[in-house]
Structures are given as C-alpha cells and as structure tokens.
Design a protein around this motif. Structure first.
Motif, PDB file in Angstrom:
ATOM      1  N   VAL A   1      -1.871   9.975   3.628  1.00  0.00           N
ATOM      2  CA  VAL A   1      -1.995   8.567   3.242  1.00  0.00           C
ATOM      3  C   VAL A   1      -0.623   7.909   3.185  1.00  0.00           C
ATOM      4  CG1 VAL A   1      -2.684   6.993   1.400  1.00  0.00           C
ATOM      5  CG2 VAL A   1      -4.134   8.947   1.968  1.00  0.00           C
ATOM      6  N   MET A   2       0.334   8.561   2.529  1.00  0.00           N
ATOM      7  CA  MET A   2       1.676   7.990   2.437  1.00  0.00           C
ATOM      8  C   MET A   2       2.337   7.887   3.809  1.00  0.00           C
ATOM      9  SD  MET A   2       3.281   9.571  -1.106  1.00  0.00           S
ATOM     10  CE  MET A   2       2.891  11.296  -0.717  1.00  0.00           C
TER      11      MET A   2
ATOM     12  N   SER B   1       0.813   3.916  -3.023  1.00  0.00           N
ATOM     13  CA  SER B   1       0.448   5.309  -2.755  1.00  0.00           C
ATOM     14  C   SER B   1       1.521   6.259  -3.263  1.00  0.00           C
ATOM     15  CB  SER B   1       0.206   5.526  -1.252  1.00  0.00           C
ATOM     16  OG  SER B   1       1.409   5.396  -0.504  1.00  0.00           O
TER      17      SER B   1
ATOM     18  N   SER C   1       0.637   4.999   5.877  1.00  0.00           N
ATOM     19  CA  SER C   1       1.020   3.674   5.375  1.00  0.00           C
ATOM     20  C   SER C   1       2.482   3.378   5.651  1.00  0.00           C
ATOM     21  CB  SER C   1       0.715   3.563   3.874  1.00  0.00           C
ATOM     22  OG  SER C   1       1.414   4.554   3.138  1.00  0.00           O
TER      23      SER C   1
ATOM     24  N   SER D   1       0.827  -1.211   0.000  1.00  0.00           N
ATOM     25  CA  SER D   1       0.000   0.000   0.000  1.00  0.00           C
ATOM     26  C   SER D   1       0.860   1.259   0.000  1.00  0.00           C
ATOM     27  CB  SER D   1      -0.926   0.015   1.231  1.00  0.00           C
ATOM     28  OG  SER D   1      -1.845  -1.044   1.178  1.00  0.00           O
TER      29      SER D   1
ATOM     30  N   SER E   1      -2.746  13.368   0.279  1.00  0.00           N
ATOM     31  CA  SER E   1      -1.719  12.476  -0.260  1.00  0.00           C
ATOM     32  C   SER E   1      -0.613  12.174   0.756  1.00  0.00           C
ATOM     33  CB  SER E   1      -1.118  13.071  -1.533  1.00  0.00           C
ATOM     34  OG  SER E   1      -0.518  14.328  -1.276  1.00  0.00           O
TER      35      SER E   1
END
Length: 294
Positions: A157-158, A127, A161, A123, A154
């Motif tokens: 999310v990065m 991403s 993860s 993931s 963005s």
C-alpha cells in the motif's frame, strides 16, 4: 510566518526522532505533546472558517454559517452512528485530499490532475502514519472494524501510493520539487518510526495546520480589522475554546463508560466531526484565494 513554520517542522522531525530512539518514553508525554499541538495549532487553524468564507461577516451571516457548519457535523455524526465503517472510509478519504492539498498550496489550478496529486500525497502519508504503528491503529479501530489483515499488505500500500504520488507530481511539474523530496525522504521515515499519536500530530500540526494558518493570515491581513498578528490571534480564540470545551467534556464523560480503545476512537471521531465541514470551507477558500476572486 514562513520561518516560524520551518522551525516547527524541524521541531516535529526532532520529536519524531526522539520518540523513535527512546520508545520507552511514558505515554503521558506523548499525549501531552499531542494535546499542545492540537491546542495551539491543530484546532485553531479551523476556527476561522467563517472569516475565510466571509471576512466582513455580520451577526446574521455568522448564524447562517453556524447552522450550515453544524448541519454538516450532524449529518456526519449520523453516518458514524449508523454506518461507522462507511464513516471511517469517508474520514480517510477527505483527510487524504485535505492533507495532500496542503503540500501544494502554490498550485493555481484545480483540475483533475491536481486533485489526484492531493489525494495520492495525502494517502501516502496517512498510510505511513497508520502502518508505522499498526498495533495502535488496530487497537483504536478494533471497536468498529478488524483491520489486522492489512498488515501483510502494508508495504504494498505504501509503495503503490508513493509511486503514484511521485509519478503524478512529475507528470504535473516535469520534476519533483525540493520540498517534496524533503517530505518523502526525511519526513516519511520518521513518521513511520514514531508512535501513532506523535506521527499524526506532527504531520497534522506542522505540515498541515501551520501552512493553512499562514495562508489564512496572509489573506486576512488584507483587512484592517485583522491586519496584525495579535488581531489575527484574537480571532482564533472563540471557536478554538468552544471546540476544546466540547471535545474535553465528551472525553471526560466517555472516561466513565468506555475502555481505552473506545476512548481513543471517540477522540478521532470528534476530530473527524469538526474536520468534516472544515475540509469543504478550506477547499473553497484555497480555490478562491488562488484565483483572486475575493
């Protein structure tokens, strides 16, 4: 094959860096490189699923295998046709697991913790690839879904993860492995800076397909009919050519009726269709290979 894999990974890093430093390179060079990686590495690594599933397969067994394989492709195609957004989520989910699994081929267990590690590692890199060239990502996905609002989140999310995958790896091994540090510190930034197609094929080809192919070769080398590099390579050809003819034919047909974003989306859909059954067979192969149940 380990040294060959390392050389191609270095090549991949150089290519990402080159496209990042010279963004005005013509797009046809980008597509040509992507095509070569898919031709020689990406598609071939999934062209021997019948042999990793059953090395001594006979004609009847091959027919049964093909029926099951094509049935999975057909079922997933139906989902793409009627529920494209659901199909996209499925594609991202199984890709995350499948790609992440290749980072940890030496893990011998298959418990929940290792699955979490695979999913979070895959993931994170997905991403990075999708958000790195988000303009192209939104352009490709525009025919089925508007994802432009995700750009605001963005880095969240990065970051999430990345934190999760580092935390789970430390939880699993009580350390962060050197290979992981190289991937996270060097590969990830270069993938983020490169164009979408370049970052995707570099990661897919050199960090996923090549390690998978090396494992397949190591396994099939145990059998006299496949125990040389030439014999192994010959087994890759039939279904690789069949896949290339099918994909090329559909893309050429699509060029007459689709605009560029729809054509690029069609390309990723076709890749997802041939990848869908491969994920199941490869996962089964890896588990059996590690536990010596072959």
């Amino acid at each position: 094959m380990k040294s060959t894999e390392s050389l191609f990974k270095i090549l991949g890093l150089i290519v990402c860096l080159g496209f990042s430093l010279i963004p005005e390179l013509p797009q046809y060079i980008e597509f040509a490189f992507a095509g070569l990686v898919l031709l020689f590495v990406g598609i071939p690594h999934g062209a021997i699923d019948h042999l990793t599933s059953q090395p001594t397969i006979d004609f009847k067994g091959l027919i049964v295998f093909l029926v099951r394989y094509l049935s999975l492709i057909g079922a997933y195609l139906v989902v793409w046709y009627f529920l494209p957004q659901v199909a996209l989520v499925i594609f991202l989910a199984f890709s995350a697991y499948h790609f992440g699994q290749t980072h940890f081929l030496k893990i011998e267990n298959s418990d929940v913790r290792s699955k979490m590690l695979f999913i979070t590692r895959g993931s994170f890199f997905l991403s990075v690839i999708l958000f790195g060239d988000f303009q192209m990502t939104t352009f490709i996905l525009d025919p089925i879904v508007d994802v432009s609002f995700l750009e605001t989140y963005s880095f969240v999310v990065m970051g999430v993860s990345l934190s999760l995958t580092i935390g789970i790896e430390f939880w699993t091994f009580r350390k962060i492995k050197f290979e992981s540090m190289v991937d996270l510190v060097i590969l990830a930034p270069l993938l983020y800076m490169a164009p979408l197609f370049i970052s995707f094929v570099v990661y897919f080809g050199f960090w996923h397909a090549l390690p998978s192919m090396r494992l397949e070769y190591e396994f099939l080398n145990r059998f006299p009919q496949y125990n040389s590099l030439l014999k192994f390579a010959k087994q890759l050809i039939p279904f690789t050519l069949l896949s290339l003819v099918g994909i090329s034919g559909l893309l050429l047909f699509g060029m007459r009726f689709l605009d560029q974003s729809e054509l690029l989306l069609l390309f990723f859909i076709l890749i997802s269709l041939i990848s869908f059954p491969h994920v199941f067979y490869m996962d089964h192969f890896i588990k059996k290979f590690k536990t010596a149940r072959y």
